[in-house]
Design an enzyme around this catalytic site. Structure first.
Site, short mmCIF file in Angstrom:
data_model
loop_
_atom_site.label_atom_id
_atom_site.label_comp_id
_atom_site.label_asym_id
_atom_site.label_seq_id
_atom_site.Cartn_x
_atom_site.Cartn_y
_atom_site.Cartn_z
N THR A 13 0.81 -1.23 0.00
CA THR A 13 0.00 0.00 0.00
C THR A 13 0.84 1.27 0.00
O THR A 13 1.97 1.30 0.49
CB THR A 13 -0.92 0.04 1.24
OG1 THR A 13 -0.11 -0.07 2.43
CG2 THR A 13 -1.95 -1.06 1.21
N ARG A 14 0.23 2.32 -0.56
CA ARG A 14 0.75 3.70 -0.49
C ARG A 14 -0.45 4.64 -0.34
O ARG A 14 -1.57 4.30 -0.74
CB ARG A 14 1.50 4.10 -1.77
CG ARG A 14 2.78 3.36 -2.05
CD ARG A 14 3.89 3.71 -1.06
NE ARG A 14 5.17 3.19 -1.51
CZ ARG A 14 5.55 1.92 -1.40
NH1 ARG A 14 4.73 1.03 -0.88
NH2 ARG A 14 6.75 1.53 -1.83
N HIS A 56 8.56 9.79 8.49
CA HIS A 56 8.91 10.23 7.14
C HIS A 56 10.38 10.68 7.06
O HIS A 56 10.71 11.72 6.49
CB HIS A 56 7.99 11.37 6.73
CG HIS A 56 8.04 11.73 5.27
ND1 HIS A 56 7.86 10.79 4.28
CD2 HIS A 56 8.25 12.90 4.64
CE1 HIS A 56 7.96 11.39 3.10
NE2 HIS A 56 8.21 12.66 3.29
N CYS A 61 12.36 0.08 3.63
CA CYS A 61 12.21 0.67 2.31
C CYS A 61 13.32 1.70 2.15
O CYS A 61 13.80 2.26 3.14
CB CYS A 61 10.85 1.35 2.20
SG CYS A 61 10.49 2.09 0.59
N LYS A 64 2.41 7.74 -5.81
CA LYS A 64 1.10 8.15 -6.31
C LYS A 64 1.16 8.88 -7.63
O LYS A 64 0.20 8.90 -8.40
CB LYS A 64 0.41 9.03 -5.25
CG LYS A 64 1.04 10.40 -5.06
CD LYS A 64 0.40 11.22 -3.96
CE LYS A 64 0.87 10.83 -2.59
NZ LYS A 64 2.31 11.08 -2.35
#
Length: 388
Positions: free
Chosen positions: A51-52, A274, A317, A350
């Site tokens: 997912t993103r 983040h 990641c 995205k």
């Protein structure tokens, strides 16, 4: 050189940006080769995972504008393939009411007429149970936002590329790039030539660019992707309409903390910091820093009381970021038929369909669909000159 080794374009790197670039080129009837150094699918770069978040909530108008078309392109790919790639959940953006970043995001949404809901302390718990809004914070919901099914999206884009006649060669590491009117690309398994080359190699971008005499100010970070267990199963489930969320800044840190509803692992909620620690992409497991997990534990304890404040699963990641956190979408300064897409990590997935379209346009020598001045390489060169 046999005709089999000759292409209109070679795309190096089969992550989300490279895969969509190759797909766009194939749609334009260009003979295209997509090269990937690892066996597909793999988890060593920045495009893996289930997912993103997809959103229009940004502090810059140009991202919000690009996402308008990007939503349409994602929907178009869903229609073409019959594969569900997106689930609308909304994105809860929280931050200090008077802080610059939070206020800018809210105003960008309002200015661009993005459907939204403003939440205050009085009505917050009514709409978002199981989350505590800090004193002095406000919240706004980007109603259009949601979850992208990342692995599925990547596989779908690559599949469409191949259906259009595109060639994917994985497990082929690029060993040399020779610029020229026709670019020669050597790999561990062969030699290929093309009128243009697009480099979308994520953490390995500078390694490839070194063959062309260029280095960009890219920093590679290892991010701990953490999943947190629900105390009561279903409290934060996507089926219970729990949204994605983003804390712009808070008691724990000035960096973003973001999360997605329980979906990919039953009973576990994905919440990440983040930011990460500098890492070598070829020795990522040597980086064992857990300071970001400490920050997340304090955040979960304070704001998400329905979760056990100890990560149940920790994956990783790689982020590749630029100094200003904006993308690189440009042609090479001295080799106009070499196109570069880099620095996407942390918020680039995205944008895959629109970035693929832009890199395709650049590789064909066309005027790009959007103003690319925020993404041009010259901004780094100008900053270097001013620093001198």
């Amino acid at each position: 050189m046999s005709a089999e080794g000759e292409f209109d374009c070679i795309v190096i790197g089969a992550g989300v940006q490279g895969s969509f670039t190759a797909y766009q080129l194939a749609k334009r009837n260009k003979k295209t080769l997509l090269l990937e150094q690892f066996i597909l699918p793999h988890t060593r770069g920045s495009s893996h995972g289930q997912t993103r978040i997809i959103r229009r909530a940004y502090d810059e108008d140009f991202y919000t504008h690009m996402m308008r078309e990007c939503y349409e392109l994602w929907a178009q790919l869903e229609r073409e393939t019959g594969v569900k790639l997106f689930r609308q959940t909304g994105l809860l953006v929280m931050g200090p009411e008077n802080s610059q970043y939070y206020t800018t995001v809210k105003n960008t949404l309002l200015r661009n007429k993005v459907p939204l809901m403003v939440l205050t302390h009085e009505n917050f718990s009514q709409h978002i149970p199981h989350v505590k809004l800090a004193e002095g914070d406000e919240a706004v919901v980007d109603i259009t936002a949601g979850v992208l099914y990342a692995d599925r999206a990547l596989k779908t884009a690559q599949g469409q590329f191949q259906k259009l006649g595109g060639v994917i060669r994985d497990n082929e590491m690029v060993t040399d790039i020779e610029p020229g009117p026709v670019v020669t690309v050597s790999t561990s398994a062969g030699v290929y030539r093309a009128k243009s080359v697009v480099i979308t190699a994520g953490p390995w971008a500078n390694k490839l660019l070194s063959h062309t005499g260029l280095q960009l100010p890219l920093e590679v970070l290892k991010i701990n992707v953490c999943y947190w267990r629900e105390k009561v199963i279903g409290s934060y489930n996507v089926k219970q309409r729990f949204p994605c969320f983003l804390l712009t800044e808070g008691e724990e840190s000035n960096e973003h903390i973001y999360g997605l509803p329980s979906n990919e692992y039953p009973g576990l909620v994905k919440i990440c910091y983040h930011m990460g620690s500098v890492a070598d992409p070829d020795q990522r497991d040597m980086q064992r820093d857990r300071s970001d997990i400490d920050i997340l534990q304090r955040f979960v304890t304070r704001c998400i009381p329905g979760l056990v404040p100890e990560p149940a699963v920790v994956e990783s990641c790689l982020y590749t970021i630029t100094p200003d956190r904006h993308f690189v979408i440009d042609t090479h300064p001295t080799c106009s038929n070499i196109v570069i897409g880099a620095g996407f990590s942390g918020h680039g997935f995205k944008f895959g369909p629109i970035i693929g379209k832009l890199l395709c346009e650049l590789s064909l020598g066309e005027t790009p669909s959007y103003d690319l001045s925020p993404f041009r390489i010259r901004r780094f060169l100008e900053n270097t000159k001013s620093a001198l």
